[in-house]
Structure formats: structure tokens, C-alpha cells
Design an enzyme around this catalytic site. Structure first.
Site, PDB file in Angstrom:
ATOM      1  N   ASP A 100       0.815  -1.215   0.000  1.00  0.00           N
ATOM      2  CA  ASP A 100       0.000   0.000   0.000  1.00  0.00           C
ATOM      3  C   ASP A 100       0.848   1.264   0.000  1.00  0.00           C
ATOM      4  O   ASP A 100       0.307   2.363  -0.092  1.00  0.00           O
ATOM      5  CB  ASP A 100      -0.936   0.006   1.218  1.00  0.00           C
ATOM      6  CG  ASP A 100      -2.335   0.486   0.860  1.00  0.00           C
ATOM      7  OD1 ASP A 100      -2.733   0.333  -0.301  1.00  0.00           O
ATOM      8  OD2 ASP A 100      -3.016   1.028   1.746  1.00  0.00           O
ATOM      9  N   ASP A 536     -11.720  -5.583  11.018  1.00  0.00           N
ATOM     10  CA  ASP A 536     -11.789  -7.033  11.086  1.00  0.00           C
ATOM     11  C   ASP A 536     -13.006  -7.505  11.885  1.00  0.00           C
ATOM     12  O   ASP A 536     -13.752  -8.375  11.441  1.00  0.00           O
ATOM     13  CB  ASP A 536     -10.495  -7.598  11.678  1.00  0.00           C
ATOM     14  CG  ASP A 536     -10.031  -6.828  12.906  1.00  0.00           C
ATOM     15  OD1 ASP A 536     -10.758  -5.915  13.354  1.00  0.00           O
ATOM     16  OD2 ASP A 536      -8.946  -7.139  13.431  1.00  0.00           O
TER      17      ASP A 536
END
Length: 833
Positions: A100, A536
């Protein structure tokens, strides 16, 4: 009376919190797999698969990294090598690295990793190496000859070790190599620009602006992030990049050659094929919300759907490597078993290396992973904890399970079964996503769902076409599911994968553009969910809320191992991030109070507790000051220490001790682990948790955005370095002020209480003993924190004492103002302006 009232209020809240924590632990279970059955069923010759080719479904492995400075490339490289060497059919495996940060350092490190894998992976297969992370394997302090019978093992190990050492040197030298190369090319470009200026007759005194580019080894500009951070080449502004480092392997095994000048080991009897390895860096542009890790994971989901389309996805952090080469097979045992089509993911426990032997800050987190998560496995399944998890791809896509159960009535005791993939049998709820089933041509609902796919998933036709294929390949076998089920025939996956071509890569590039998700449901219902720093937990919650189940897979040999921050400040900031995410969940639509009827009652309680636990810190801070207040005032929380009070206190204490021992016994954790968890619960509850509550409230009320820095991943220490050096580093943080204030006030209170009792005409020893005991109990819980502040040589940042002393003085003055000492008012009068 007021002291008693404050104590009772705190105790009532703690009782509620304790009940919410204990209720989901009523149904703990343990699971065991049989890998021989998996092999017989999916890798043995049969009528439909006479050659015995692997009939296992494909798995796409995602590894995420964002900053090569905080996440060393060598750590990431070792994780990749452990994946490439895993014991799973090579042609069924694909590995994707999400960078990223768009860093050339990560790109070239991955290229070096792919080259070294041609030696490391065959070596692991030939000799059954465990673990298959070279840094972990060569760093083991045990007899590496145990159970080894091949005569060439020692010679080949020595050669591979030397090659790995050279590989480490090449990785470590990459930053300097890239800098020198770029400087040389940039100097050449400046000379060319000056020469062109002279030819054009320009003024030689005028400076020439030549962008300081980062150059690749082939002499071209790196399309990602440059060290100079120019326009179109900065961390938040660069093009999308996809590079297949290792091409998809052939369907048939390929055996190597004898050892010679080019081949370090004899691979004549070893399959030398390697899984597909892909580098991915999504496009980033100013003005777009890229949604941090969740956005990067969703880009990998789309890319992998087009390039390999494995029906199952394993996601790992860059520092979590595969410690057990059979881990993927263990997870597949649950996904492909009877009823496995209802399982959305298989979560493995997180295990950590590099933790100090005393586990000062409860980094192993064994109470959560070995008690709470195992208990949830007896309900609807464990929560998703961000890494070490095998997903069913269609569950990530936001589809409902083939079957679900609705829980009605008090505590969900009345159950209604739903069959969500039988056409025209059940009425679909609002926003229900039912997957089009291959083979059902007369289902109007399926046609409607197919028409809605572009709106939900974007305009990629290849992505839309891959969805039903992934669903079909992820089904259990027909003979397991029974008649009338939508299982797949045996042998249907024993076919070679289509080759990778330029058009496929171009399509994959298009789905990682920064505007692809516009006007789609990515991040809202599809993929990893956006809007929380703990994406998550929210992602797993949404799946359970649709009726999916999850499974907790605890293997005999740890499946994965990673690193955790052992420094006090880093650990507190990690807990702060988790707790802030929980506060966000509490004030969002993901609060379990709004869960659907497909979620079990106790599962809902567990998720509700996830959002509520940070608020306990407000009462905990008050409770930690109560013993000091008791000693300052000479009063106790009860008027007299009667027999009734002592009996109740003894009964409650014995009950809690019995429950703790019961948890320790059935979970297999140690008393030391349990006590460390209790200590850090108070440390976190008086530092990170109240800060998280404040940050969460600021975000909800004032719209203040919350940002966190990436947790640094520790590199492997060099020979002679202290493995736990980070443990003793003291870094100033505002989170340290409340615990230090609590310690100082309680220690002062003990001194005041002892002095008052000793010099009192009528000493009340019972109240002193009660107050000192509870103050000492608070200080015992904060002992690891105090030890961490001292560092290696007992040095504490001066600012910690300044702030804590100031707060202690203010609190003491407030107390004197509220309750001035009797008999001294004549010369101690003061008032606040």
C-alpha cells in the site's frame, strides 16, 4: 455513605461487565481434524479422477504491507517464502502481496524472494522442513538433525544456509542500491537537460528543474512512490501496479535436476514448481478516501478474482508466517466437511514470537485466544481478528449462506430454519443477497440477482463472471451433502487452470483504480467493511449477522506465528486502537443491539461486550481511587467490618477464584498467563481505554477523525544484540499519566493512613488494613506498568513525574476544599477565585 454509594455503583457496573464476559463462555468446545481423510477424499484416484489429481479447491493468500521502514522487507520476504513452501497442491495456490506504500524497495525485495524461492521451496519439500520460514528455521536452538535420515541433508542444508545469508545481504543492501542507481540516472538526466538547454541557446545561469525520480533496474521510472515524493509519485498519489513475479505453474509435476554449478541441491525426485506470486499496489489519488488496510484488502479480492479466483482466501499480516505447513489443509477439513458450506471463515489463534519470557504486558493474549475464542466456537463461531483466517470468497462478497436459522422469542429459544438457495421457497428479506446457482436456469430471482451484480461489484464483467464459479468450486462434495443438495461432483476441480494472459492482467489493473468502488457496495456490504479502525471485527460481525457460522481451528502445532510490540508505549497504542474501534462499533449500526434474528443470543452478547468493554474504564478509574480516598478520610466503604460483610466478601472471592481455576483447567493456559491478563486489563483500563472513549465520543459528537500510525514490526536481532531491547525503551505518551497518578496517590494515601493510625488516640486498625489491602491490590496490578517506566536503568521521563505530580496536587487540593480537616479551619481558610 457517599463512599459506599460510589463503591456500589462501580461494583454493579463490574457485575454487569462480568456477566457479559462470562455468558458467552458457557459452551466451549475443542475440534480435531483428520488430514488422512482429506487426502483420501480429494487426492486419491477414483472413477471421476482416475489419475488422482488434486481435487482440492484453490486458495488465494493475501499478505499486506504498507511501509518498508516500519515493516522490514526481510520480514515480509520470510512470510512469502513460508507461503510458497506450504504443503498444498502448487497449482491450487496463489500468493498476492499488497504494497500500500507503492515502494520500489518492496517490489525488488519480492523479486529477490521469488528468485531465492527456487532453491528454498524444493529444499523444504525434499527434507520436510518445519517451519518453512528460513529465518525461523535457521535460528532454531535445537538439533536440526532430529528425524533426518537422508545422507545429503547436511550438505544441502549448509549450501542453502549460505545462499540464504547472501539473500539477506542482497535484501539489506537494496535501499542503498536503489539510492545509488537513482542518483546516477538523475545525474545523467540533469546532464542531458543542460546539454539540451545549451543546444536551444538558453541561459546557462538559470537552474534546471529535473524531477528526482526513483529508477528501476531496467532504466525506467518506477510508477509507484518516489523518495522525492513528486506529483503522481507520492504515497497518496501514484498509479496502480500489478506484476506477476512467478507465473501460474503447470498442472503436471515438474522434476528438477542433479546438483551442479547452477543447482545447489539434487531435485531429481522433487516437484520444483512454485505457486503464482503477484505484486499489487493499488492506485491512489488525492481527493479519494482509500480506507487504509480494508481498502487494500478489497483491491486484492478483486484482483485475485480475475487472476486466479480461488474460492477460499487466507489473509496474513506481513509479520505472520506459516509455522505449520499443513495449516491450510487443516482449515479445508472444516470448509469441505458436511455442512461446511455454511462456514464463512476458519479463524486460527494468533501465536507470537519475540515476547519476553515473563510476558510483562500480556502480549501472548492467551486468555482471549484460548478461552474466549474457544468458547465462542461453541456458539456461532469466533470473531475475525484480522490475520490468520481462511475466508469463503462468496461470504466476503456479502452473500447469505445456503441455510440459516432465525432465533425468535426470549433468548432466541424458538428456531426457524431458512433455506436461502432453494428457489421460490422462502421470502427474501430486504437487502438479502442470494447467490445465482449454477444449473438453475428457470429461477427469476437468480436472473434479477445477476442483473444487480454490476451495481454491487462494479463494472468488471470478468469479476461478475467469476462469482458463480467461485461459489461452485467452494462447495463440499455431493456425496457428503446428500440428495437434493447443491454439492459439486467429485473430480470437478482436477482440471488445469487457465493460463494468465495480458488481457487478464489489464482487467486486474482496472479493478484496483481509485474510482472503481464509486457507486458500488464495496466496503458497505461487500468485502472488508469500511468506517472503523477495527474493520476485522466489523467484517466478521456482518457475516454472522447474515446467518453464517465460523470455526476456530486450534492445531497441535501452531498454524501461524507473528510478532507483537513488547515496548510499553507501542503496546498501549495498540490497545488504544482496538478500544477506539470498539467505541466506534458501539455508536454505529454494527452494535449487536441491532443484530438480526439470525445471530444467536449469546453470540449477540459477545459482540455487544466488544463494543461496551472500553466504558468499564470510567468506573475502573474511580474504583482505583476509592482505596486512597478511604485512607485519606479514615473511613471505609462500609461502616464496620461485620461478620456478614466478611462472609459475603469471602464467598465472592472464592467463587471468582473457582471460576478462574476452571477456565485455566479446561483451556490449558497457565496461572501466570491468567494473572498477566488481569494485570494488563487494569493497566489498559486506566490508560488506553478511557482515551479511546474520549476519542470515540469526539468522533461521534464532533466528527473528529481518528488516525493511527502503523505498528512497527520488529526485525530479527543481529548476533550479539539484545533480543528484548525494545522492552526497556521508555517513550513518552499521554497514556502514561493516569496510571502514574493512580500509583502516586495510592502510595501517598498508604503513608497518610499509616501515620494517622499510628499517632491516633484511638487507632482504627481494621479500617487501615482494609484500605491498605485494596490500595496494595491496585498497586500489584500496576506493577508491570511501573517496571516498564523504569526502563533498563530506572530512568523515567521527567514529564511523567511533572504531570502526575501536578494532577496529584490538584486532586489533593480539591479534596481539602471539599472535606477540610476538622479543628483547623481558622488558619487553613482558602477559596478558589
Amino acid at each position: 455513605m457517599w463512599l459506599w454509594g460510589m463503591s456500589i455503583t462501580c461494583e454493579l457496573w463490574f457485575a454487569l461487565s462480568w456477566i457479559l464476559d462470562q455468558l458467552p463462555k458457557l459452551c466451549p468446545i475443542n475440534r480435531v481434524t483428520d488430514l488422512s481423510v482429506l487426502k483420501d477424499r480429494f487426492e486419491s484416484p477414483n472413477l471421476r479422477n482416475p489419475k488422482g489429481r488434486p481435487d482440492l479447491p484453490g486458495i488465494d493468500v493475501f499478505v499486506s504491507t504498507a511501509d518498508p521502514e516500519k515493516e522490514p522487507p526481510l520480514v515480509t520476504a520470510n512470510t512469502i517464502l513460508s507461503i510458497l513452501a506450504v504443503d498444498y497442491p502448487v497449482e491450487k495456490l496463489a500468493c498476492y502481496l499488497s504494497d500500500d506504500g507503492g515502494s520500489l524497495l518492496t517490489f525488488e525485495a519480492l523479486a529477490e524472494t521469488a528468485s531465492f524461492a527456487r532453491t528454498w521451496v524444493p529444499f523444504c519439500r525434499k527434507h520436510g522442513i518445519e517451519p518453512r520460514n528460513p529465518e525461523a528455521y535457521f535460528g532454531q536452538k535445537r538439533d536440526f538433525l532430529k528425524n533426518k535420515v537422508r545422507l545429503d541433508f547436511v550438505r544441502e542444508r549448509r549450501r542453502v544456509k549460505r545462499e540464504y545469508d547472501e539473500f539477506k545481504v542482497r535484501i539489506n543492501s537494496l535501499p542503498e542500491s536503489i539510492r545509488r542507481r537513482s542518483d546516477a540516472y538523475n545525474a545523467h538526466e540533469e546532464l542531458r537537460a543542460k546539454k539540451k538547454q545549451m543546444e536551444m541557446g538558453g541561459n546557462l545561469s538559470e537552474p534546471i528543474k529535473v524531477p528526482k525520480a526513483t529508477w528501476m533496474a531496467d532504466g525506467s521510472h518506477w510508477p509507484g512512490t518516489w523518495s522525492s515524493a513528486e506529483t503522481d509519485h507520492s504515497r497518496g498519489d501514484h498509479a496502480g501496479i500489478i506484476q506477476a513475479m512467478l507465473a501460474p505453474p503447470n498442472a503436471e509435476p515438474v522434476f528438477g535436476a542433479e546438483a551442479d554449478g547452477e543447482n545447489l541441491i539434487d531435485t531429481t525426485e522433487v516437484d520444483i514448481r512454485l505457486p503464482m506470486l503477484v505484486y499489487v499496489s493499488r492506485e491512489k489519488r488525492p481527493g479519494y478516501d482509500h480506507n487504509k488496510k480494508a481498502g487494500a484488502m478489497n483491491s486484492l479480492v478483486r484482483t485475485s478474482a480475475i487472476m486466479s479466483n480461488g474460492p477460499f482466501i487466507l489473509n496474513l499480516d506481513c509479520d505472520h508466517y506459516i509455522y505449520n505447513s499443513l495449516a491450510l489443509r487443516e482449515g479445508m477439513c472444516f470448509m469441505l466437511d458436511r455442512g461446511g458450506d455454511r462456514i464463512c471463515y476458519v479463524q486460527f489463534p494468533q501465536r507470537f514470537e519475540g515476547i519476553d519470557p515473563n510476558d510483562r504486558y500480556a502480549n501472548h493474549n492467551t486468555v482471549f485466544f484460548d478461552v474466549s475464542m474457544r468458547a465462542l466456537d461453541g456458539l456461532q463461531g469466533p470473531m475475525y481478528v484480522g490475520t490468520g483466517c481462511i475466508f469463503r470468497r462468496i461470504a466476503l462478497y456479502g452473500f447469505s449462506p445456503p441455510r440459516a436459522t432465525e432465533h425468535h422469542g426470549w433468548f432466541g429459544r424458538r428456531k426457524i430454519k431458512l433455506f436461502l438457495r432453494k428457489p421460490k421457497v422462502t421470502k427474501k428479506e430486504e437487502e438479502e443477497m442470494v447467490l445465482p446457482i449454477i444449473g438453475d436456469h428457470n429461477d427469476d430471482d437468480a436472473d434479477i440477482e445477476s442483473l444487480l451484480l454490476p451495481k454491487r461489484f462494479g463494472n468488471s464483467n470478468s469479476l461478475a463472471a467469476s462469482i458463480p464459479v467461485a461459489e461452485f468450486q467452494g462447495r463440499p462434495l455431493q456425496d457428503l451433502q446428500g440428495k437434493g443438495s447443491h454439492g459439486r461432483p467429485a473430480g470437478s476441480l482436477a482440471v488445469p487452470r487457465e493460463p494468465l494472459d495480458a488481457a487478464t492482467v489489464a482487467e486486474a489493473i482496472s479493478v484496483i483504480s481509485c474510482f472503481y468502488e464509486d457507486k458500488t457496495e464495496w466496503g458497505k456490504r461487500v468485502g472488508w467493511i469500511y468506517g472503523s479502525v477495527t474493520e476485522d471485527v466489523v467484517t466478521g460481525y456482518r457475516m454472522h449477522n447474515r446467518g453464517w457460522r465460523s470455526v476456530y481451528c486450534v492445531t497441535k502445532r501452531d498454524a501461524f506465528r507473528g510478532t507483537a510490540p513488547i515496548n510499553l508505549t507501542d503496546r498501549l497504542h495498540q490497545v488504544l486502537r482496538w478500544a477506539t474501534g470498539s467505541v466506534e462499533i458501539f455508536f454505529s449500526r454494527n452494535n449487536a443491539l441491532f443484530a438480526s434474528r439470525r445471530m444467536k443470543f449469546l453470540q449477540r452478547v459477545a459482540y455487544f461486550n466488544v463494543g461496551m468493554y472500553p466504558f468499564t474504564s470510567l468506573f475502573l478509574i474511580v474504583y482505583c481511587f476509592l482505596p486512597a480516598v478511604s485512607l485519606f478520610t479514615g473511613q471505609f466503604i462500609v461502616q464496620t467490618l461485620s461478620v456478614t460483610f466478611l462472609v459475603f466478601l469471602l464467598m465472592i472471592t472464592l467463587t471468582l477464584c473457582f471460576l478462574a481455576i476452571l477456565e485455566i483447567k479446561w483451556s490449558g493456559i497457565t496461572l501466570h498467563d491468567w494473572w498477566r491478563n488481569e494485570q494488563f486489563w487494569l493497566i489498559g483500563g486506566t490508560s488506553a481505554h478511557p482515551a479511546a472513549v474520549m476519542q470515540g465520543l469526539l468522533k461521534v459528537i464532533a466528527g473528529v477523525d481518528i488516525s493511527f500510525t502503523l505498528t512497527s514490526k520488529s526485525a530479527t536481532p543481529e548476533d550479539g544484540d539484545d533480543e528484548f531491547a525494545e522492552l526497556y525503551v521508555v517513550k513518552w505518551s499521554f497514556l502514561m499519566v493516569p496510571p502514574v497518578t493512580i500509583m502516586m496517590i495510592n502510595m501517598i494515601a498508604i503513608a497518610v493512613g499509616v501515620a494517622r493510625t499510628l499517632y491516633s488516640t484511638f487507632p482504627q486498625w481494621s479500617k487501615l488494613v482494609g484500605g491498605v489491602f485494596f490500595s496494595f491490590w491496585v498497586l500489584c496490578h500496576l506493577y508491570p506498568f511501573a517496571k516498564g517506566l523504569m526502563g533498563r536503568r530506572g530512568r523515567v521521563p521527567t514529564i511523567v513525574f511533572v504531570w502526575s505530580g501536578l494532577l496529584s496536587i490538584i486532586i489533593s487540593l480539591l479534596w481539602v476544599y471539599i472535606s477540610p480537616p476538622s479543628g483547623r479551619q481558622d488558619y487553613m481558610k482558602f477559596q478558589f477565585p
